[in-house]
Scaffold this active site. Structure first.
Site, PDB file in Angstrom:
ATOM      1  N   ASP A 100      -3.621  -7.116   4.717  1.00 59.69           N
ATOM      2  CA  ASP A 100      -2.745  -5.984   4.505  1.00 59.69           C
ATOM      3  C   ASP A 100      -3.117  -4.796   5.150  1.00 59.69           C
ATOM      4  OD1 ASP A 100      -0.738  -4.367   3.500  1.00 59.69           O
ATOM      5  OD2 ASP A 100      -0.740  -5.651   1.401  1.00 59.69           O
ATOM      6  N   ASP A 101      -2.382  -3.884   5.959  1.00 57.86           N
ATOM      7  CA  ASP A 101      -2.663  -2.613   6.318  1.00 57.86           C
ATOM      8  C   ASP A 101      -3.979  -2.825   7.020  1.00 57.86           C
ATOM      9  OD1 ASP A 101      -0.649  -1.808   4.953  1.00 57.86           O
ATOM     10  OD2 ASP A 101      -1.577  -0.451   3.388  1.00 57.86           O
ATOM     11  N   CYS A 129       5.431  -3.569   4.975  1.00 61.56           N
ATOM     12  CA  CYS A 129       5.155  -4.940   4.220  1.00 61.56           C
ATOM     13  C   CYS A 129       6.230  -6.015   4.221  1.00 61.56           C
ATOM     14  CB  CYS A 129       4.632  -4.558   2.897  1.00 61.56           C
ATOM     15  SG  CYS A 129       4.259  -5.895   2.197  1.00 61.56           S
ATOM     16  N   ARG A 167       6.581  -9.349   6.400  1.00 58.39           N
ATOM     17  CA  ARG A 167       6.448 -10.871   5.781  1.00 58.39           C
ATOM     18  C   ARG A 167       7.609 -11.627   5.902  1.00 58.39           C
ATOM     19  NH1 ARG A 167       1.413  -9.773   2.067  1.00 58.39           N
ATOM     20  NH2 ARG A 167       0.846  -7.630   3.343  1.00 58.39           N
ATOM     21  N   LYS A 186      -0.036 -11.509  -2.109  1.00 57.07           N
ATOM     22  CA  LYS A 186       1.102 -10.610  -2.193  1.00 57.07           C
ATOM     23  C   LYS A 186       2.414 -11.379  -1.597  1.00 57.07           C
ATOM     24  CE  LYS A 186       2.080  -6.224   0.035  1.00 57.07           C
ATOM     25  NZ  LYS A 186       1.558  -5.069   0.472  1.00 57.07           N
ATOM     26  N   HIS A 208       5.940  -9.886  -2.165  1.00 58.54           N
ATOM     27  CA  HIS A 208       6.730  -8.821  -1.717  1.00 58.54           C
ATOM     28  C   HIS A 208       8.169  -9.015  -1.045  1.00 58.54           C
ATOM     29  CE1 HIS A 208       6.232  -4.231  -1.359  1.00 58.54           C
ATOM     30  NE2 HIS A 208       7.340  -4.406  -1.752  1.00 58.54           N
ATOM     31  N   SER A 227       2.892  -4.859  -3.620  1.00 59.18           N
ATOM     32  CA  SER A 227       1.697  -4.231  -3.326  1.00 59.18           C
ATOM     33  C   SER A 227       0.869  -4.019  -4.710  1.00 59.18           C
ATOM     34  CB  SER A 227       1.793  -2.972  -2.692  1.00 59.18           C
ATOM     35  OG  SER A 227       2.568  -3.183  -1.294  1.00 59.18           O
ATOM     36  N   HIS A 258      -5.225  -2.881   1.729  1.00 61.14           N
ATOM     37  CA  HIS A 258      -4.268  -2.107   1.223  1.00 61.14           C
ATOM     38  C   HIS A 258      -5.107  -1.229  -0.125  1.00 61.14           C
ATOM     39  CE1 HIS A 258      -0.793  -0.598  -0.711  1.00 61.14           C
ATOM     40  NE2 HIS A 258       0.081  -1.197   0.181  1.00 61.14           N
ATOM     41  N   ASP A 301      -0.291  -7.598   8.612  1.00 58.91           N
ATOM     42  CA  ASP A 301       1.055  -7.217   8.325  1.00 58.91           C
ATOM     43  C   ASP A 301       1.585  -6.040   8.892  1.00 58.91           C
ATOM     44  OD1 ASP A 301      -0.050  -5.407   6.604  1.00 58.91           O
ATOM     45  OD2 ASP A 301       1.683  -5.857   5.131  1.00 58.91           O
ATOM     46  N   ASN A 302       0.792  -5.145   9.274  1.00 57.95           N
ATOM     47  CA  ASN A 302       1.030  -3.873   9.864  1.00 57.95           C
ATOM     48  C   ASN A 302      -0.163  -3.024  10.050  1.00 57.95           C
ATOM     49  OD1 ASN A 302       2.707  -3.434   6.877  1.00 57.95           O
ATOM     50  ND2 ASN A 302       0.802  -2.373   7.297  1.00 57.95           N
ATOM     51  N   LYS A 333       0.867   2.779  10.325  1.00 64.68           N
ATOM     52  CA  LYS A 333       1.803   2.062   9.491  1.00 64.68           C
ATOM     53  C   LYS A 333       2.961   3.079   9.419  1.00 64.68           C
ATOM     54  CE  LYS A 333       2.163   0.707   4.690  1.00 64.68           C
ATOM     55  NZ  LYS A 333       1.304   0.145   3.460  1.00 64.68           N
TER      56      LYS A 333
END
Ligand SMILES: *[C@@H]1O[C@H](CO)[C@@H](O)[C@H](O)[C@H]1NC(C)=O
Ligand SMILES: *[C@@H]1O[C@H](CO)[C@@H](O)[C@H](O)[C@H]1NC(C)=O
Length: 533
Positions: A41-42, A83, A87, A136, A138, A161, A251, A308-309, A339
């Site tokens: 994540d991130d 996010c 996904r 996660k 989301h 998140s 994240h 994811d980004n 992001k």
């Protein structure tokens, strides 16, 4: 390889357990392969050591080793820059304009990924795979939208998140959020701030098992659940499996390992070390999953690590590195370029694929690919045809993974994830080494500054081979510009027409109902419960 690289690799091999086990080489008849998809994540492109060896960081020894034994992608992109859309696209192989998910779901969203969408785990499950997810989700957590109703046999994780709820001992964040007991049942601030109306829940299958969860033990919980899943799938069930691990790392809030004697409630580190320590923790978790897989069914398991980004720049020292992809055209005009934006920092993600004996070791691919391509590729490797009643945007990358083919996607569209225009709009287009922006936009930089949204007609076009920083656009009217703009404009119109006439387009319901925030026991402060014992 530089001379300094060798000790670095050796220490990586020791840390990642490679010299310590010999796997029993299971014979491989025509069994279907197992898949472990790990989504960080991130994470920043520059966070993977081997993406920029000149920085001489040593934060990701296990991933470096996985790349050394597998394939590292240098031009791999998350399907969106935030996010939920990212996904949704990974799990459906479709752009947000088709699957309906164009921005993030909230704690009290009434819905999620539209039920008309077919997911990767659903298709594999129908084909006899055991499917499990850790981490996660989301994509909506109420009733039919939760992971166990969207194709997963088992789920353990956070429904959204890890900053969307308070915890008793908050991790590192900017602004620093208060613990549950002092925050009480109210929202302090929403965007980039502290949501503390309910505590962060840990969900198993479709029930809350802990609320608020303990951020500081989450990594261990994920690791033991993953271990159990991989071992059970192999030894007890004998079924092929899909394990989707959507990490809480990187994240915010970050909760790096505590030093052995630290009082668990004390902040223990200099803030400058927090990100690196968390990155190292993530890396060793990935190394642990790889080790368990190597020990059980090594030659029959594909592990695919990606993000994811890009990094959440607004979080300053708690955000990752974009490497050379600085989006300088934008940052020199104010604002961030990671992001939420379609600058490279927003979606170019570190990606490694590993499958001993199948993916050639120690290889690098500069093929242009997207997280959307995971869907058709895994289905193809499993021999499962996707339903033919809809259009897909992912491509089958099997030949790139297994046979060294270099040509990836001819075109890749980057959806707006909140920085410019309408959510989901395909205003940025990649073709070969060129990238065109019809709208530019920005996110908040560290310090909070934002630039403005700007429409470009004719589009801004960058040559990413000459200009990774996206600093100086091509001159309008040159033959190079003309050739590129004509092709890109035509392909963009074709795609938009295809989507406009696609009868399988879904619409997500983004409405909110505050009473639906997951809550274990509403009578107790921020819904405290602990059924883990
Ligand atoms: C991996 O590739 C690099 C660059 O081609 C080379 O220098 C290195 O020796 C290789 N490592 C192994 C273990 O083969
Ligand atoms: C979750 O589902 C799995 C598989 O159906 C089951 O074995 C497990 O007991 C369930 N866990 C909970 C807490 O319901």
């Amino acid at each position: 390889m530089s001379a300094g690289f060798l000790p670095f690799l050796l220490s990586g091999m020791l840390m990642c357990g490679v010299l310590l086990h010999m796997s029993d080489h299971v014979d491989k008849p025509s069994r279907k392969p197992n898949f472990i998809v790990i989504l960080a994540d991130d994470i920043g492109w520059g966070d993977l050591d081997t993406n920029q060896p000149e920085a001489k960081a040593n934060n990701t020894p296990c991933l470096n080793l996985m790349a050394e034994q597998g394939l590292r992608f240098t031009d791999f992109h998350s399907p969106a820059s935030t996010c939920s859309p990212s996904r949704a696209a990974v799990l459906t192989g479709r752009y947000g304009l088709r699957n309906g998910v164009t921005h993030n779901f909230a704690v009290s969203s009434v819905a999620g990924l539209p039920l008309s969408e077919v997911t990767l785990p659903q298709l594999l499950q129908r084909d006899g795979y055991y499917t499990a997810m850790i981490g996660k989700w989301h994509l909506g957590h109420i009733g039919p939208y939760g992971p166990t109703n969207r194709g997963f046999n088992y789920y353990l994780g956070i429904p959204y998140s890890n900053d969307m709820g308070c915890t008793d001992v908050p991790g590192y964040n900017l602004p620093q959020c208060p613990p549950c007991d002092s925050s009480g049942p109210k929202v302090i601030s929403v965007h980039g701030g502290c949501y503390s109306k309910v505590g962060l829940p840990l969900i198993e299958n479709d029930s809350i098992v802990e609320q608020p969860l303990d951020l500081w033990t989450l990594t261990e919980q994920y690791k033991s659940a993953a271990t159990r899943i991989i071992q059970t799938a192999r030894y007890n069930r004998g079924q092929p499996y899909l394990l989707y691990v959507a990490l809480a790392h990187m994240h915010v809030p970050l909760a790096p390992p505590l030093p052995p004697d630290a009082p668990s409630t004390a902040f223990h580190q200099e803030s400058s070390k927090v990100y690196a320590d968390s990155l190292q923790e993530m890396d060793s978790l990935v190394g642990a999953l790889k080790s368990i897989s190597d020990d059980t069914d090594r030659d029959n398991t594909l592990i695919w690590f990606t993000g994811d980004n890009g990094p959440w720049e607004q979080k300053c020292q708690y955000a990752g590195s974009v490497g050379p992809f600085t989006g300088t055209w934008q940052t020199s005009r104010g604002g961030g370029s990671a992001k939420r934006t379609t600058w490279e920092g927003g979606h170019r993600v570190p990606t490694v694929a590993y499958w001993p004996g199948m993916i050639p070791a120690n290889t690098t691919s500069s093929a242009l690919l997207s997280g959307m391509d995971i869907f058709p590729t895994l289905l193809s490797l499993a021999g499962v045809p996707p339903p033919s009643d809809r259009h897909y945007d992912g491509i089958d990358a099997t030949n790139i993974l297994l046979h060294g083919e270099q040509s990836g996607r001819e075109f890749l569209f980057h959806p707006n994830s909140g920085a410019a225009g309408k959510f989901g709009d395909l205003q940025t287009v990649r073709m070969g080494k060129h990238k065109a922006f019809y709208i530019t936009g920005t996110s908040e930089s560290c310090g909070g500054a934002t630039g403005r949204q700007q429409v470009h007609n004719p589009p801004l076009i960058f040559d990413l081979q000459r200009d990774r920083a996206e600093e100086t656009p091509l001159k309008v009217g040159t033959p190079e510009y003309q050739a590129v703009v004509e092709q890109i404009t035509r392909r963009r119109e074709e795609l938009l027409w295809d989507i406009a006439t696609d009868e399988s387009v879904s619409t997500a319901d983004y409405s909110i109902d505050e009473s639906l925030a997951p809550c274990c026991d509403p009578r107790r402060t921020v819904c405290r419960c602990d059924t883990l014992g």
